[in-house]
Design an enzyme around this catalytic site. Sequence first.
Site, short mmCIF file in Angstrom:
data_model
loop_
_atom_site.label_atom_id
_atom_site.label_comp_id
_atom_site.label_asym_id
_atom_site.label_seq_id
_atom_site.Cartn_x
_atom_site.Cartn_y
_atom_site.Cartn_z
N CYS A 84 0.85 -1.20 0.00
CA CYS A 84 0.00 0.00 0.00
C CYS A 84 0.89 1.25 0.00
CB CYS A 84 -0.92 0.01 1.21
SG CYS A 84 -2.36 -1.06 1.08
N ASP A 109 11.11 -5.92 -8.31
CA ASP A 109 11.29 -6.57 -7.01
C ASP A 109 12.64 -6.16 -6.42
OD1 ASP A 109 9.89 -9.36 -5.66
OD2 ASP A 109 11.91 -8.81 -5.01
N HIS A 128 -5.75 -2.02 -1.50
CA HIS A 128 -5.35 -3.25 -0.81
C HIS A 128 -6.35 -4.36 -1.09
CE1 HIS A 128 -3.13 -5.51 2.27
NE2 HIS A 128 -4.31 -6.10 2.46
N GLY A 180 4.86 -19.76 0.43
CA GLY A 180 5.98 -18.89 0.79
C GLY A 180 5.65 -17.41 0.65
N HIS A 208 -0.69 -8.55 0.28
CA HIS A 208 -1.36 -7.60 -0.63
C HIS A 208 -1.20 -8.26 -1.99
CE1 HIS A 208 -1.95 -3.14 -2.01
NE2 HIS A 208 -2.00 -3.91 -3.08
N HIS A 229 -0.39 -9.72 -5.30
CA HIS A 229 0.63 -9.30 -6.27
C HIS A 229 0.97 -10.45 -7.19
CE1 HIS A 229 2.67 -10.79 -2.64
NE2 HIS A 229 3.62 -11.25 -3.44
N HIS A 276 3.96 -11.87 -9.71
CA HIS A 276 5.37 -11.77 -10.08
C HIS A 276 5.49 -12.01 -11.58
CE1 HIS A 276 7.11 -12.48 -5.91
NE2 HIS A 276 5.88 -12.91 -5.74
#
Length: 115
Positions: A10, A33, A49, A96, A101, A103, A105
Site C-alpha cells: 500500500c 522486485d 489493498h 511462501g 497484498h 501481487h 510476479h
Amino acid sequence: MGNVEGCIFCQIAQGKIPSDVVFETDKLIAFRDIHPKSPVHILIIPKNHVNARLDLTQQDVETLPEIFLAAKEITRKEGIGERGFRLIANVGPESGQEVDHLHFHILGGKRLGPM
Ligand code: 5GP
Ligand code: ZN
C-alpha cells in the site's frame, strides 16, 4: 478496501516507499522486485489493498483483466514477451507468500527451469 496500515505494498502504491516503477494506471502499479530472483523480476499490484488470500470481491476481480494487460505491455517493453516468462501469485503459507497484498510476479530474462 483502500490503504491498509503497515502494508508495505500500500505504501509503495502511494509513493510513500520509493520503488522502481515500470508501469502504472489509476488502478494498478508495477515495480521491480527489491530482491530479483531472475534478470527481469517485476511485481504487479492493485493500488487498493486486496488481501492475497484470494478472498476477492467483485470490485477486486474487475482489476484482474487489467493486470494481465499490464503484464503483456510490461513483458513486451522488457523484451521478454516472445522469449517467455512466468506470471505467478503466491497465495498462503505453503506458497511462501510474504506480503499480504495481492501481487503477481513477472519472472523472466533467463531459462527458468521446472519450478
Ligand atoms: P511473496 O513472497 O509475498 O509472493 O513476494 C513478495 C516479494 O516482494 C518478494 O519477492 C520481495 O523481494 C518483494 N519485496 C518485499 N518488500 C519489498 C519492497 O519494499 N520493495 C520492493 N520493490 N519489493 C519488495
Ligand atoms: Zn496493501
